[in-house]
Design a protein around this motif. Structure first.
Motif, mmCIF file in Angstrom:
data_model
loop_
_atom_site.group_PDB
_atom_site.id
_atom_site.type_symbol
_atom_site.label_atom_id
_atom_site.label_comp_id
_atom_site.label_asym_id
_atom_site.label_seq_id
_atom_site.Cartn_x
_atom_site.Cartn_y
_atom_site.Cartn_z
ATOM 1 N N GLU A 133 60.105 112.395 61.766
ATOM 2 C CA GLU A 133 58.770 111.805 61.829
ATOM 3 C C GLU A 133 57.776 112.770 61.188
ATOM 4 N N THR A 134 57.124 112.315 60.126
ATOM 5 C CA THR A 134 56.088 113.124 59.481
ATOM 6 C C THR A 134 54.888 112.231 59.189
ATOM 7 N N PRO A 135 54.221 111.742 60.233
ATOM 8 C CA PRO A 135 53.084 110.850 59.998
ATOM 9 C C PRO A 135 51.878 111.602 59.450
ATOM 10 N N LEU A 136 50.988 110.851 58.820
ATOM 11 C CA LEU A 136 49.725 111.393 58.335
ATOM 12 C C LEU A 136 48.676 111.157 59.408
ATOM 13 N N LEU A 137 47.970 112.219 59.794
ATOM 14 C CA LEU A 137 47.128 112.190 60.986
ATOM 15 C C LEU A 137 45.648 112.263 60.646
ATOM 16 N N HIS A 138 44.880 111.534 61.437
ATOM 17 C CA HIS A 138 43.422 111.677 61.447
ATOM 18 C C HIS A 138 42.996 111.740 62.907
ATOM 19 N N LEU A 139 42.105 112.665 63.240
ATOM 20 C CA LEU A 139 41.684 112.856 64.629
ATOM 21 C C LEU A 139 40.364 112.141 64.887
ATOM 22 N N SER A 140 40.286 111.522 66.070
ATOM 23 C CA SER A 140 39.091 110.775 66.455
ATOM 24 C C SER A 140 38.997 110.732 67.969
ATOM 25 N N GLU A 141 37.783 110.780 68.488
ATOM 26 C CA GLU A 141 37.579 110.583 69.927
ATOM 27 C C GLU A 141 37.759 109.125 70.315
ATOM 28 N N ASP A 142 37.641 108.215 69.361
ATOM 29 C CA ASP A 142 37.740 106.779 69.631
ATOM 30 C C ASP A 142 38.596 106.130 68.543
ATOM 31 N N PRO A 143 39.931 106.195 68.667
ATOM 32 C CA PRO A 143 40.799 105.647 67.618
ATOM 33 C C PRO A 143 40.564 104.166 67.335
ATOM 34 N N GLY B 4 54.492 115.528 70.170
ATOM 35 C CA GLY B 4 55.693 116.351 70.060
ATOM 36 C C GLY B 4 56.213 116.498 68.652
ATOM 37 N N LEU B 5 55.303 116.499 67.661
ATOM 38 C CA LEU B 5 55.698 116.570 66.260
ATOM 39 C C LEU B 5 55.962 118.009 65.824
ATOM 40 N N ASP B 6 56.905 118.169 64.886
ATOM 41 C CA ASP B 6 57.186 119.482 64.314
ATOM 42 C C ASP B 6 56.157 119.870 63.260
ATOM 43 N N HIS B 7 55.538 118.874 62.632
ATOM 44 C CA HIS B 7 54.528 119.089 61.601
ATOM 45 C C HIS B 7 53.297 118.256 61.928
ATOM 46 N N HIS B 8 52.135 118.873 61.843
ATOM 47 C CA HIS B 8 50.877 118.151 61.927
ATOM 48 C C HIS B 8 50.298 118.099 60.516
ATOM 49 N N VAL B 9 50.409 116.935 59.872
ATOM 50 C CA VAL B 9 49.893 116.773 58.515
ATOM 51 C C VAL B 9 48.586 115.997 58.606
ATOM 52 N N LEU B 10 47.488 116.708 58.491
ATOM 53 C CA LEU B 10 46.160 116.105 58.550
ATOM 54 C C LEU B 10 45.797 115.562 57.174
ATOM 55 N N HIS B 11 45.165 114.389 57.175
ATOM 56 C CA HIS B 11 44.808 113.751 55.900
ATOM 57 C C HIS B 11 43.345 113.314 55.996
ATOM 58 N N PRO B 12 42.427 114.270 55.964
ATOM 59 C CA PRO B 12 41.036 113.958 56.320
ATOM 60 C C PRO B 12 40.300 113.079 55.322
ATOM 61 N N LEU B 13 40.745 113.030 54.071
ATOM 62 C CA LEU B 13 40.051 112.229 53.060
ATOM 63 C C LEU B 13 40.916 111.079 52.558
ATOM 64 N N TRP C 11 35.315 115.307 57.680
ATOM 65 C CA TRP C 11 34.908 116.542 58.364
ATOM 66 C C TRP C 11 35.016 116.406 59.878
ATOM 67 N N ARG C 12 34.589 115.255 60.405
ATOM 68 C CA ARG C 12 34.665 115.075 61.867
ATOM 69 C C ARG C 12 36.107 115.193 62.356
ATOM 70 N N GLY C 13 37.032 114.554 61.636
ATOM 71 C CA GLY C 13 38.427 114.605 62.052
ATOM 72 C C GLY C 13 39.022 115.992 61.950
ATOM 73 N N LEU C 14 38.713 116.696 60.867
ATOM 74 C CA LEU C 14 39.258 118.034 60.676
ATOM 75 C C LEU C 14 38.709 119.000 61.723
ATOM 76 N N LYS C 15 37.409 118.937 61.972
ATOM 77 C CA LYS C 15 36.812 119.835 62.965
ATOM 78 C C LYS C 15 37.317 119.525 64.372
ATOM 79 N N LEU C 16 37.529 118.257 64.664
ATOM 80 C CA LEU C 16 38.043 117.896 65.980
ATOM 81 C C LEU C 16 39.439 118.484 66.177
ATOM 82 N N TYR C 17 40.259 118.428 65.150
ATOM 83 C CA TYR C 17 41.600 119.022 65.254
ATOM 84 C C TYR C 17 41.510 120.525 65.465
ATOM 85 N N CYS C 18 40.688 121.181 64.663
ATOM 86 C CA CYS C 18 40.615 122.644 64.734
ATOM 87 C C CYS C 18 39.980 123.138 66.026
ATOM 88 N N GLU C 19 39.080 122.358 66.606
ATOM 89 C CA GLU C 19 38.387 122.786 67.821
ATOM 90 C C GLU C 19 39.085 122.346 69.103
#
Length: 326
Positions: A220-230, A288-297, A307-315
């Motif tokens: 499993e290597t999904p492309l991720l975007h972070l959000s408080e409200d998916p 439980g992923l081995d890789h977190h592949v963020l795709h912010p754009l 930016w919101r998604g990337l900062k949410l992941y990092c923070e």
């Protein structure tokens, strides 16, 4: 701790020169931000003549990222080898390797779009032979010594920083790609989770008497975007993800295998499928992923939302990953 990656391909349908310039500059700023927070890799790629402005010049972009960062690796995955002049590519990679202190990783593939070969006047039917020539030339060129190239004597300088040469992997999903990597003693980068192909590559290493290793995507290597409200994010931005998924799928014939291939035709199908995932921080940690592949754009995602998604992941994700027991 999972491997952490920020993927940036600079897609923007309907872009103006001004909006695309802003996107490119934001992407470099995102890479610098990710570097400061300890993300391990920026990944970029190469495609040509695409209406939605997919990045065509990955090494130029890699140079900008490497110049703006100190620690992060930049992976070009993948360069379409036969479209490049081997000597010039050897020089470009050597210079980037020197500038970055060895942080550039190149995955060399042969591509899967005949249109790209036609654009550059390169014979699609010779792509395997051209790829062999490219890889063999890079390895000879990076020694700094004279060698024979197309019947003449050539020498490429300067030598790269990395010893014996910059990290170069052979990408693909075919036995021909695996054989090519094994014959040259280069690492193999399957384009999807393909254990049988990895085993075939190892058999060929034994046959050729060479050494190598595999860098293979997880099952499993999904492309991720972070959000408080998916739910809200899927409603507002799902079309961007679907655009990229549909574009990418349209290029791939049945024999091409990819870790991020989608069959979705609607946003709802894309969400259910799971190739692209919009997650809260808690959900991301629970995957439980081995890789977190963020795709912010992804697919022309608005820069502010990226930016919101990337900062949410990092923070909200990265600090908690570091606290997990080894």
């Amino acid at each position: 701790m999972p491997v952490t990656v920020v993927r940036l391909n600079l897609v923007e349908p309907g872009a103006t020169p001004a909006s695309l310039s802003a996107r490119y500059r934001a992407a470099v700023e995102m890479a610098a931000y990710a570097d400061e927070r300890g993300i391990s890799t920026v990944q970029t790629e190469e495609h040509h003549g695409v209406a939605d402005n997919w990045l065509p010049s990955p090494f130029t972009f890699a140079g900008a990222v490497l110049g703006a960062t100190k620690n992060i690796a930049v992976t070009v995955s993948a360069v379409i080898g036969p479209l490049h002049d081997p000597l010039r590519l050897a020089e470009d990679i050597a210079v980037l390797d020197l500038l970055s202190g060895g942080r550039l990783v190149t995955v060399a593939g042969i591509g899967y779009r005949p249109e790209e070969y036609a654009l550059f006047g390169v014979d699609w039917h010779r792509r395997g032979r051209l790829q062999d020539e490219l890889l063999e030339t890079l390895l000879k060129a990076w020694t700094g010594e004279e060698f024979t190239y197309r019947g003449r004597t050539a020498r490429v300088t300067p030598r790269p920083y990395s010893d014996p040469h910059p990290l170069l992997l052979v990408g693909g999903s075919s036995k021909a790609a695996a054989r090519r990597a094994a014959r040259l003693g280069l690492p193999f980068f399957p384009s999807a989770h393909l254990p049988d192909l990895e085993a075939y590559y190892k058999e060929r290493l034994t046959e050729y008497g060479t050494e190598g290793w595999t860098m293979m995507p997880a099952a499993e290597t999904p492309l991720l975007h972070l959000s408080e409200d998916p739910d809200r994010s899927w409603e507002r931005y799902g079309e961007h993800l679907l655009h990229e998924a549909r574009t990418y799928a349209s290029w791939q014939s049945g024999d091409i295998r990819s870790a991020v291939r989608s069959a979705a035709r609607t946003v709802d199908e894309l969400r259910a499928e799971g190739v692209y995932r919009i997650l809260t921080p808690d959900d991301c940690l629970g995957q439980g992923l081995d890789h977190h592949v963020l795709h912010p754009l992804a697919g022309g995602m608005p820069v502010d939302e990226g930016w919101r998604g990337l900062k949410l992941y990092c923070e909200a994700v990265l600090p908690r990953l570091r606290d997990l027991p080894a």
